[in-house]
Design a protein around this motif. Structure first.
Motif, PDB file in Angstrom:
ATOM      1  N   VAL A   1       0.858  -1.189   0.000  1.00 53.57           N
ATOM      2  CA  VAL A   1       0.000   0.000   0.000  1.00 53.57           C
ATOM      3  C   VAL A   1       0.893   1.238   0.000  1.00 53.57           C
ATOM      4  O   VAL A   1       1.786   1.368   0.849  1.00 53.57           O
ATOM      5  CB  VAL A   1      -0.935   0.027   1.223  1.00 53.57           C
ATOM      6  N   ALA A   2       0.671   2.152  -0.953  1.00 53.71           N
ATOM      7  CA  ALA A   2       1.447   3.392  -1.028  1.00 53.71           C
ATOM      8  C   ALA A   2       0.783   4.466  -0.170  1.00 53.71           C
ATOM      9  O   ALA A   2      -0.436   4.662  -0.245  1.00 53.71           O
ATOM     10  CB  ALA A   2       1.540   3.868  -2.469  1.00 53.71           C
ATOM     11  N   TYR A   3       1.597   5.161   0.619  1.00 57.88           N
ATOM     12  CA  TYR A   3       1.081   6.210   1.496  1.00 57.88           C
ATOM     13  C   TYR A   3       1.614   7.606   1.150  1.00 57.88           C
ATOM     14  O   TYR A   3       1.050   8.600   1.604  1.00 57.88           O
ATOM     15  CB  TYR A   3       1.436   5.905   2.954  1.00 57.88           C
ATOM     16  N   THR A   4       2.702   7.682   0.398  1.00 65.52           N
ATOM     17  CA  THR A   4       3.259   8.984   0.039  1.00 65.52           C
ATOM     18  C   THR A   4       3.557   9.047  -1.445  1.00 65.52           C
ATOM     19  O   THR A   4       3.727   8.016  -2.108  1.00 65.52           O
ATOM     20  CB  THR A   4       4.560   9.279   0.824  1.00 65.52           C
ATOM     21  N   VAL A   5       3.647  10.278  -1.957  1.00 71.45           N
ATOM     22  CA  VAL A   5       3.975  10.532  -3.355  1.00 71.45           C
ATOM     23  C   VAL A   5       5.255  11.358  -3.397  1.00 71.45           C
ATOM     24  O   VAL A   5       5.331  12.418  -2.764  1.00 71.45           O
ATOM     25  CB  VAL A   5       2.832  11.290  -4.066  1.00 71.45           C
ATOM     26  N   PRO A   6       6.288  10.912  -4.107  1.00 76.22           N
ATOM     27  CA  PRO A   6       7.558  11.642  -4.141  1.00 76.22           C
ATOM     28  C   PRO A   6       7.413  13.048  -4.712  1.00 76.22           C
ATOM     29  O   PRO A   6       6.604  13.292  -5.605  1.00 76.22           O
ATOM     30  CB  PRO A   6       8.437  10.764  -5.039  1.00 76.22           C
ATOM     31  N   TRP A   7       8.243  13.939  -4.183  1.00 75.76           N
ATOM     32  CA  TRP A   7       8.212  15.350  -4.578  1.00 75.76           C
ATOM     33  C   TRP A   7       9.551  15.788  -5.172  1.00 75.76           C
ATOM     34  O   TRP A   7       9.625  16.286  -6.275  1.00 75.76           O
ATOM     35  CB  TRP A   7       7.845  16.193  -3.364  1.00 75.76           C
ATOM     36  N   TYR A   8      10.635  15.645  -4.439  1.00 78.80           N
ATOM     37  CA  TYR A   8      11.957  15.936  -4.992  1.00 78.80           C
ATOM     38  C   TYR A   8      12.908  14.827  -4.580  1.00 78.80           C
ATOM     39  O   TYR A   8      12.590  14.008  -3.710  1.00 78.80           O
ATOM     40  CB  TYR A   8      12.479  17.311  -4.568  1.00 78.80           C
ATOM     41  N   ALA A   9      14.081  14.788  -5.226  1.00 77.15           N
ATOM     42  CA  ALA A   9      14.982  13.650  -5.055  1.00 77.15           C
ATOM     43  C   ALA A   9      16.412  14.117  -4.833  1.00 77.15           C
ATOM     44  O   ALA A   9      16.826  15.168  -5.319  1.00 77.15           O
ATOM     45  CB  ALA A   9      14.930  12.763  -6.298  1.00 77.15           C
ATOM     46  N   TYR A  10      17.152  13.309  -4.100  1.00 79.15           N
ATOM     47  CA  TYR A  10      18.601  13.448  -4.094  1.00 79.15           C
ATOM     48  C   TYR A  10      19.235  12.137  -3.668  1.00 79.15           C
ATOM     49  O   TYR A  10      18.600  11.257  -3.103  1.00 79.15           O
ATOM     50  CB  TYR A  10      19.082  14.620  -3.225  1.00 79.15           C
ATOM     51  N   THR A  11      20.502  12.023  -3.986  1.00 79.25           N
ATOM     52  CA  THR A  11      21.312  10.894  -3.558  1.00 79.25           C
ATOM     53  C   THR A  11      22.749  11.375  -3.499  1.00 79.25           C
ATOM     54  O   THR A  11      23.023  12.559  -3.695  1.00 79.25           O
ATOM     55  CB  THR A  11      21.152   9.707  -4.528  1.00 79.25           C
ATOM     56  N   TYR A  12      23.667  10.476  -3.199  1.00 77.39           N
ATOM     57  CA  TYR A  12      25.075  10.840  -3.112  1.00 77.39           C
ATOM     58  C   TYR A  12      25.830  10.409  -4.360  1.00 77.39           C
ATOM     59  O   TYR A  12      25.520   9.380  -4.975  1.00 77.39           O
ATOM     60  CB  TYR A  12      25.727  10.185  -1.896  1.00 77.39           C
ATOM     61  N   ALA A  13      26.836  11.186  -4.716  1.00 78.98           N
ATOM     62  CA  ALA A  13      27.768  10.857  -5.782  1.00 78.98           C
ATOM     63  C   ALA A  13      29.118  11.474  -5.403  1.00 78.98           C
ATOM     64  O   ALA A  13      29.247  12.112  -4.350  1.00 78.98           O
ATOM     65  CB  ALA A  13      27.269  11.393  -7.123  1.00 78.98           C
ATOM     66  N   LEU A  14      30.115  11.280  -6.251  1.00 78.90           N
ATOM     67  CA  LEU A  14      31.418  11.916  -6.023  1.00 78.90           C
ATOM     68  C   LEU A  14      31.424  13.312  -6.629  1.00 78.90           C
ATOM     69  O   LEU A  14      31.027  13.497  -7.777  1.00 78.90           O
ATOM     70  CB  LEU A  14      32.537  11.108  -6.677  1.00 78.90           C
ATOM     71  N   VAL A  15      31.866  14.276  -5.866  1.00 77.58           N
ATOM     72  CA  VAL A  15      32.115  15.630  -6.354  1.00 77.58           C
ATOM     73  C   VAL A  15      33.604  15.882  -6.123  1.00 77.58           C
ATOM     74  O   VAL A  15      34.075  15.818  -4.989  1.00 77.58           O
ATOM     75  CB  VAL A  15      31.269  16.671  -5.600  1.00 77.58           C
ATOM     76  N   TYR A  16      34.361  16.131  -7.197  1.00 75.69           N
ATOM     77  CA  TYR A  16      35.811  16.212  -7.022  1.00 75.69           C
ATOM     78  C   TYR A  16      36.418  17.353  -7.831  1.00 75.69           C
ATOM     79  O   TYR A  16      35.798  17.893  -8.758  1.00 75.69           O
ATOM     80  CB  TYR A  16      36.477  14.883  -7.386  1.00 75.69           C
ATOM     81  N   ARG A  17      37.643  17.714  -7.463  1.00 75.29           N
ATOM     82  CA  ARG A  17      38.374  18.786  -8.118  1.00 75.29           C
ATOM     83  C   ARG A  17      38.944  18.265  -9.443  1.00 75.29           C
ATOM     84  O   ARG A  17      39.964  17.592  -9.478  1.00 75.29           O
ATOM     85  CB  ARG A  17      39.479  19.285  -7.200  1.00 75.29           C
ATOM     86  N   SER A  18      38.267  18.590 -10.519  1.00 79.49           N
ATOM     87  CA  SER A  18      38.681  18.116 -11.833  1.00 79.49           C
ATOM     88  C   SER A  18      40.026  18.709 -12.248  1.00 79.49           C
ATOM     89  O   SER A  18      40.797  18.062 -12.972  1.00 79.49           O
ATOM     90  CB  SER A  18      37.615  18.462 -12.866  1.00 79.49           C
ATOM     91  N   ASP A  19      40.306  19.933 -11.802  1.00 79.23           N
ATOM     92  CA  ASP A  19      41.587  20.549 -12.165  1.00 79.23           C
ATOM     93  C   ASP A  19      42.757  19.787 -11.545  1.00 79.23           C
ATOM     94  O   ASP A  19      43.788  19.567 -12.195  1.00 79.23           O
ATOM     95  CB  ASP A  19      41.614  22.017 -11.745  1.00 79.23           C
ATOM     96  N   LEU A  20      42.592  19.327 -10.292  1.00 80.84           N
ATOM     97  CA  LEU A  20      43.656  18.569  -9.645  1.00 80.84           C
ATOM     98  C   LEU A  20      43.761  17.169 -10.235  1.00 80.84           C
ATOM     99  O   LEU A  20      44.869  16.621 -10.354  1.00 80.84           O
ATOM    100  CB  LEU A  20      43.402  18.495  -8.141  1.00 80.84           C
ATOM    101  N   ALA A  21      42.617  16.590 -10.606  1.00 84.46           N
ATOM    102  CA  ALA A  21      42.655  15.277 -11.246  1.00 84.46           C
ATOM    103  C   ALA A  21      43.393  15.347 -12.586  1.00 84.46           C
ATOM    104  O   ALA A  21      44.187  14.454 -12.928  1.00 84.46           O
ATOM    105  CB  ALA A  21      41.244  14.750 -11.448  1.00 84.46           C
ATOM    106  N   LYS A  22      43.145  16.408 -13.339  1.00 78.81           N
ATOM    107  CA  LYS A  22      43.828  16.586 -14.621  1.00 78.81           C
ATOM    108  C   LYS A  22      45.321  16.764 -14.405  1.00 78.81           C
ATOM    109  O   LYS A  22      46.147  16.179 -15.130  1.00 78.81           O
ATOM    110  CB  LYS A  22      43.247  17.802 -15.349  1.00 78.81           C
ATOM    111  N   LYS A  23      45.694  17.539 -13.400  1.00 75.89           N
ATOM    112  CA  LYS A  23      47.101  17.764 -13.095  1.00 75.89           C
ATOM    113  C   LYS A  23      47.788  16.466 -12.692  1.00 75.89           C
ATOM    114  O   LYS A  23      48.952  16.221 -13.055  1.00 75.89           O
ATOM    115  CB  LYS A  23      47.219  18.791 -11.963  1.00 75.89           C
ATOM    116  N   ALA A  24      47.056  15.622 -11.963  1.00 76.55           N
ATOM    117  CA  ALA A  24      47.624  14.349 -11.517  1.00 76.55           C
ATOM    118  C   ALA A  24      47.547  13.267 -12.585  1.00 76.55           C
ATOM    119  O   ALA A  24      48.151  12.191 -12.433  1.00 76.55           O
ATOM    120  CB  ALA A  24      46.902  13.874 -10.261  1.00 76.55           C
ATOM    121  N   GLY A  25      46.783  13.527 -13.648  1.00 76.65           N
ATOM    122  CA  GLY A  25      46.657  12.549 -14.720  1.00 76.65           C
ATOM    123  C   GLY A  25      45.808  11.355 -14.352  1.00 76.65           C
ATOM    124  O   GLY A  25      46.073  10.230 -14.815  1.00 76.65           O
TER     125      GLY A  25
END
Length: 433
Positions: free
Chosen positions: A149-173
């Motif tokens: 039995v469903a009691y709620t209806v979703p409204w907005y969403a989020y989850t986790y992912a990686l957020v990283y410094r792309s400039d440092l990743a590029k520098k490190a290769g």
């Protein structure tokens, strides 16, 4: 998306355990069902009338009055009375109102912590045909389903992912890690490129960190509940999850002392840290932290979470709506909930507050599709699970957080921590009937 601190959000969920005094129970199931039965009468297409009272937590709902203007225009004989309550007090006030029979018609909930409310004495079942369950991210819909039995209806969403410094990743290769084994080497590479620590880790050691470990246990092939509704926490998967989390600290790529949650963005921008395992709201806050427009676009990238032996699964969270069992205007209330579940309304909510839609098709709108840093979160939302739909999950998750601290600091082993978590969870049970 929520922009409150995890401390504030913790206070928001702190009163949940007390809901047991209302006689609420969980179903003892970790995942719900996409299709749900309902005994409620279908809601028609006639205009809504009368007064509808809505309670919501401050944050994403701050713009709700503006977002639902089209509904009020299309239904001139309805009056919507919106009450915003501080996050720290929201569930406590709602709990008290429910117990006193003085709740609103519609209440906002949080899929990751709404289990105690999913009971026919508290909420009305979602009427059949009101919305299409398959239009939402599956785990968000499942979070509101108990005993089919469903009691709620979703409204907005989020989850986790990686957020990283792309400039440092590029520098490190290096490229974003795809597996657990690649995580620590990736963080070390970012440190070699100039970051003080490769990973920013919150030192709260609270329910949120406990949820992180639960997520890692899923990635390692574990479950939190058995098919029979029993806790399954003293397992090889939980032990692996605790060791994996601890490796960030024992390897030196994360610091047990800093940053605190509210320091995460400034540390990231300054290079004191180079990666966050976090939600999508961070993306919109980094230009402000850097005090420079366009900083994020040239310094930041996102990626799905690295996979354990069972993949890259994360958890689903966000906001949802339910109509209380004793609502005096259920017909108009459900019509408003239906309106808030429409893709166009969820896009309007995104434009007003950056709340990411729970309806999958809304992500095709140019306003979101043109934001490449959100792609990883869309990918991850398609591979998420809901936390156990039981009344004691909040307490168990907090205990996991406590035990993971001991492992990360070297004062306990992962094996002992898993055993202690299991013992504590067994002492609480699940609150299931």
């Amino acid at each position: 998306m929520p922009n409150l601190s995890r401390r504030g959000a913790l206070k928001l969920t702190a009163g949940m355990a007390v809901l047991g005094t209302l006689g609420l129970t969980g179903c003892g199931r970790e995942d719900g069902a996409t299709a749900a039965k309902s005994s409620a009468s279908p809601i028609g297409d006639s205009p809504a009338t009368g007064t509808v009272t809505v309670w919501a937590a401050q944050g994403d709902a701050d713009v709700l009055d503006k977002v639902i203007k089209p509904f009020k225009t299309a239904n001139p004989d309805v009056t919507v009375k919106l009450t915003l309550i501080p996050n720290a007090d929201y569930y406590t006030k709602l709990q008290s109102a429910v117990a006193a029979g003085k709740g609103p018609d519609i209440a906002q909930f949080f899929p990751e912590s709404q289990a105690q409310f999913l009971d026919p004495s508290i909420l009305q079942p979602v009427p059949g045909g009101l919305v299409d369950p398959n239009s939402f991210f599956k785990s968000l819909w499942d979070a509101g389903v108990v005993d089919d039995v469903a009691y709620t209806v979703p409204w907005y969403a989020y989850t986790y992912a990686l957020v990283y410094r792309s400039d440092l990743a590029k520098k490190a290769g290096v490229e974003a890690p795809a597996t657990w084994d690649e995580m620590v080497p990736f963080f070390r590479a970012l440190q070699s490129a100039g970051a003080k620590h490769g990973l920013a880790a919150d030192i709260g050691w609270d329910i949120f960190n406990g949820q992180d470990v639960a997520m890692y246990a899923w990635q390692a092939g574990g479950s939190l509940l058995s098919s029979g509704g029993k806790w399954t926490l003293d397992t090889p998967a939980m032990i692996d999850a605790l060791k994996y989390n601890a490796s960030f600290f024992t390897s030196g790529v994360a610091d047990t002392a800093t940053p605190t949650f509210l320091d995460a963005q400034p540390y990231f921008v300054s290079g004191k840290t180079a990666t966050m395992i976090t939600g999508p709201w961070v993306v919109g806050q980094l230009d402000t932290a850097a005090k420079k427009d366009g900083w994020t676009a040239s310094h930041v990238a996102t990626a799905p979470l690295p996979a354990g032996t069972s993949g890259s699964v994360s958890f689903s969270a966000g906001g949802s709506w339910g109509v209380l069992a004793d609502s005096g205007n259920a017909d108009a209330s459900w019509k408003l909930v239906r309106h808030m579940a429409q893709p166009s309304t969820q896009i309007a909510q995104y434009k007003a507050y950056s709340s990411l839609p729970a309806v999958v098709s809304a992500w095709d709108d140019p306003a979101i599709k043109g934001q490449p840093l959100l792609d990883a979160f869309l990918t991850q939302l398609k591979n998420t699970r809901t936390f156990p739909q039981v009344s004691t999950w909040q307490q168990v998750a907090t205990r996991i957080g406590k035990e993971m601290e001991a492992v990360a600091r070297g004062t306990s082993t992962a094996e002992k921590a898993a055993a202690d978590i299991q013992s504590y969870a067994d002492s609480l049970g699940t609150g299931a009937k």
